[in-house]
Design a protein around this motif. Sequence first.
Motif, mmCIF file in Angstrom:
data_model
loop_
_atom_site.group_PDB
_atom_site.id
_atom_site.type_symbol
_atom_site.label_atom_id
_atom_site.label_comp_id
_atom_site.label_asym_id
_atom_site.label_seq_id
_atom_site.Cartn_x
_atom_site.Cartn_y
_atom_site.Cartn_z
ATOM 1 N N HIS A 198 4.613 -28.260 87.839
ATOM 2 C CA HIS A 198 5.860 -28.792 88.940
ATOM 3 C C HIS A 198 7.430 -27.837 88.571
ATOM 4 O O HIS A 198 8.002 -27.299 89.525
ATOM 5 C CB HIS A 198 6.139 -29.991 90.006
ATOM 6 C CG HIS A 198 7.233 -30.292 90.649
ATOM 7 N ND1 HIS A 198 8.902 -30.375 90.312
ATOM 8 C CD2 HIS A 198 7.349 -29.911 92.426
ATOM 9 C CE1 HIS A 198 9.459 -30.613 91.830
ATOM 10 N NE2 HIS A 198 8.264 -29.546 92.318
ATOM 11 N N ASP A 199 7.568 -28.769 87.633
ATOM 12 C CA ASP A 199 9.128 -28.173 86.568
ATOM 13 C C ASP A 199 8.807 -26.828 86.565
ATOM 14 O O ASP A 199 9.739 -26.277 86.387
ATOM 15 C CB ASP A 199 8.670 -29.044 85.666
ATOM 16 C CG ASP A 199 9.573 -30.811 86.158
ATOM 17 O OD1 ASP A 199 9.429 -31.328 87.216
ATOM 18 O OD2 ASP A 199 9.228 -31.273 84.858
ATOM 19 N N GLN A 202 9.037 -24.457 89.982
ATOM 20 C CA GLN A 202 9.927 -24.487 90.835
ATOM 21 C C GLN A 202 11.160 -23.152 90.781
ATOM 22 O O GLN A 202 12.051 -22.688 91.884
ATOM 23 C CB GLN A 202 10.591 -26.212 90.745
ATOM 24 C CG GLN A 202 11.797 -26.262 91.749
ATOM 25 C CD GLN A 202 13.065 -27.589 91.642
ATOM 26 O OE1 GLN A 202 12.430 -28.555 90.320
ATOM 27 N NE2 GLN A 202 12.379 -28.378 92.714
ATOM 28 N N ALA A 205 10.455 -20.122 92.274
ATOM 29 C CA ALA A 205 9.188 -20.317 93.919
ATOM 30 C C ALA A 205 9.806 -19.317 94.436
ATOM 31 O O ALA A 205 9.357 -18.608 95.543
ATOM 32 C CB ALA A 205 10.130 -21.672 94.330
#
Length: 351
Positions: A198-199, A202, A205
């Motif tokens: 996720h880090d 992000q 995105a």
Amino acid sequence: MLRNREVTRALIVSLALAAACALVTATCCGSETLPWVLLAGAAATVPWLALTRQRYRALARLSRNIDAVLHGDRALDLGSMNEGELAILQSELGKMVSRLNLTAEELAREKQMLADALADISHQIKTPLTSLSITTELVRKSLAARGNCSDEVERLRRIEELQLRVENLVSALLRLARLDAGALSLAHDPVDVAGMVHDAAQPLAIAFDIADISLVVDVDEGCSFIGDRAWTAEALENILKNCMEHTPAGGTVTVEAHEDALACRIRVTDTGPGIADADLPHVFERFYRGGRGADEEQGSKVNPSGVGIGLSLAQGLITAQDGTIAASNARDASGAIIGARFDIAFFKAIV
């Protein structure tokens, strides 16, 4: 001591010679001399065994000292030195350890000096870049207030893009330099792979949305490894960015992760044209840029702003954590190339 074959053989030979001497003496002088001859042979063997045991203890003590040095002790114990070849060996080992200590201290000082120099360079470069960013923002506001300056605004936007590229390039080069110098401090903590992915994803995105590329994440629950979460996310971000830049609109970039008894394995694949066979051995080389994908007729998209640093930095950050990374071409059931594939593994310590 008796586990040593050489000592066992020597002891057997000594006892065999004593027995042979006893038999010869008993033949010549009578059987009443046999016990005395055997006793004399055994008595002659005892000092040899005692001396051998003493030498083994000295070697074991020297081995323990060397093992301590290998595990971080900076000094070799020389307090029990005596005359003899073992003392000479111990003295030479002491000299070697002293020299290695001096070399290690010199390297540590050089690394610290390089780290300080890189910090100064970073500060000196970022200061004018920050001023340039503020200036371009002020100019943008001034042009917006005047109105009807579309050409100037477009030129200013181009300047800002080039400025961002320079900032990213400088940051990447500084990270590479710190990594090469060994001045990069890496943590050694449990890393939750789902959070790390996720880090990494992000910051990209918006870029994925603009490029009309889907990012699919499939991480097993509880998947983890021992390493540095922030720097691993940095490495994975570079890989995702590379895959995104080489995937046509409407494509997909997939991140999969699972953990087995040996390692935590992370796989990144895309639906681009793949990596050309000529480029595969060089994808992690610094400043290397492959011209096309595996199938030029598919119109492989190459990022014009790339300079060939991202994958090299990713490899350095992963290998610095004792991990491995490999690049290959993903294939479908028929064997046709459907995109690039990057396999990352962080192996567990075997106790």
